[in-house]
Design an enzyme around this catalytic site. Structure first.
Site: not given
Length: 462
Positions: A95, A229, A231, A233
């Site tokens: 993340s 960010d 990834d 999400d």
């Protein structure tokens, strides 16, 4: 510290995420959870992610589970594809945390794993490796389906006339963002693409990034800048001055745009939502599994409830069949970044407002957040235990504030002071860092509270 489940997913140092450990967790997930007989595997742009994904794929195939190799893509795009296929998914990503760390996010055919599922996975660790060789297929059309979802719901002219900067950095959605916004009619300007992984935290945007956004807005005549960010999400959105619009502002604006009635959001989210006319607000602990659990409870209570969830980081979860300006939008019970980017921009444009003016129309409460890095989890826990159990120690730490009006221990320590200012202290669930959130009647006070108590935390714990 060995890799472990945190706020959302398994996280750890890359050096400790060995092929053997990754294989162990993959086998445990496949044994403990429903997969639908197939697992989709994706990854982000961290240097370590392709190697870890290869270990996941090998372990799953050896267990006799067919694998779809989805490639590098956003987490919500992977989840949409796997859920649409009635399959499980594993996303290799850390993340927003630095590239020396990575992790795994696990998805059932119905969405993200719960905290109970995480316990079941931990209990299933230590299984011997399988010796089978299940099928391996290459994912096709996954990114296109994710982009098409929003094109169909919002329409080809939804963002016509807007000039939007896309801060690409090392986001897994950097190409998808450009495509999706252009498909909605926006003029897109690509900015800041990086071949080196940049750990963008949408809840802790550093001053240098804010200055960069301001410069880009002025230099390119931008209406907004958008990003995510690592990834993808969690969204990051700025107005035309480069000022970041917090995720817990994007969330309720998106909810209003979709006609939601029930909102599930962590206790750290801006309380302005309480005055925005929603039917019910349900507060949770911080982390998407807790938000999802609350959403599922609301849907069990009323299957027709127009329920959504969002976090202070901006990740948005759609729990009902919504209607966009141009067409339907199916539920997606995982954190998404594109929806809370697109919906507020479409709402502002339809109202003839700049994004900053739409934000200014909300009730006047402001939040800020940031973190102190490099604080060991054990140190954070000991400090928090002292603060929660000892009112004298707590009063000394908050000596510059008015008397306490209330204390909320839902997740960490959240203190509301006489006059309404709020300071919320909480160790990160994913990394060795301590977070501070604040809320006040003006932006400057909220930011000053965060700066004051981060400095105090650094002096005390650093």
């Amino acid at each position: 510290m060995a890799p472990k489940f945190g706020t959302s997913g398994l996280r750890g140092l890359v050096t400790e995420l060995t092929d053997a450990l990754v294989g162990d967790y993959t086998r445990a997930f496949l044994a403990a959870c429903d997969t639908g007989g197939q697992v989709f595997v994706g990854w982000d742009l961290r240097p370590s992610s392709p190697r870890i994904a290869t270990a996941v794929i090998a372990a799953a195939r050896a267990e006799g589970i067919d694998v779809v190799r989805a490639g590098m893509l956003p987490t919500p795009a992977l989840a949409l594809a796997s859920m649409s296929a009635g399959a499980a998914a594993i996303m290799v990503t850390g993340s927003h945390i630095p590239a020396d760390r990575n992790g795994l996010k696990f998805y059932l055919p119905g969405g993200e794993v719960s905290k109970d599922d995480e316990q079941a996975i931990n209990a299933a660790l230590g299984r011997p490796a399988g010796a089978r060789s299940a099928a391996l297929a290459e994912g096709a059309g996954i990114a296109e389906a994710y982009v098409a979802r929003y094109g169909a719901a919002f329409g080809a002219e939804a963002l016509t006339g807007l000039r939007i900067g896309v801060y690409e950095h090392s986001s897994a959605a950097r190409d998808i963002m450009r495509d999706a916004l252009a498909r909605l009619g926006a003029e897109v300007v690509a900015l800041g693409r990086s071949d080196v992984f940049i750990p963008v935290d949408t809840e802790a945007v550093d001053p240098a990034t804010g200055d960069l956004f301001q410069t880009w807005c002025e230099a390119h005549g931008l209406d907004v800048i958008v990003s995510t960010d690592g990834d993808a999400d969690r969204p990051m959105v700025s107005d035309a001055t480069g000022r970041i619009v917090p995720g817990d502002v994007l969330g309720p604006i998106t909810a209003q745009a979709l006609g939601a009635g029930v909102l599930c959001t962590p206790v750290s989210s801006n309380s302005a939502v309480d005055a925005m006319g929603f039917d019910r607000i349900r507060r949770t602990r911080i982390g998407s599994p807790f938000v999802i659990a609350a959403m599922e409870a609301e849907r069990a209570r009323d299957p027709a409830a127009p329920v959504v969830g969002y976090e202070a980081n901006g990740g948005f979860l759609l729990g009902f069949a919504a209607q966009g300006p141009a067409g339907p939008l199916a539920p997606l019970m995982t954190r998404d970044s594109l929806l809370p980017i697109i919906a507020p921009l479409v709402r502002a444009r339809a109202a003839g407002l700049a994004l900053a003016d739409l934000v200014a129309s909300m009730p006047g409460r402001f939040t800020a957040s940031n973190r102190v890095e490099g604080i060991a989890t054990e140190t954070s826990r000991a400090f928090l235990e002292e603060m929660t159990s000892d009112p004298v120690a707590r009063a000394a730490f908050f000596e510059d504030e008015p008397a306490e009006a209330s204390v909320d221990l839902t997740d960490g320590l959240r203190v509301t002071f006489q006059g309404g200012d709020v300071v919320h202290l909480r160790p990160s669930g994913n990394a060795p860092e301590f977070r501070c959130y604040a809320e006040a009647d003006d932006r400057e006070t909220a930011e000053a509270l965060v700066a004051r108590y981060l400095a105090r935390l650094s002096d005390r714990l650093g």
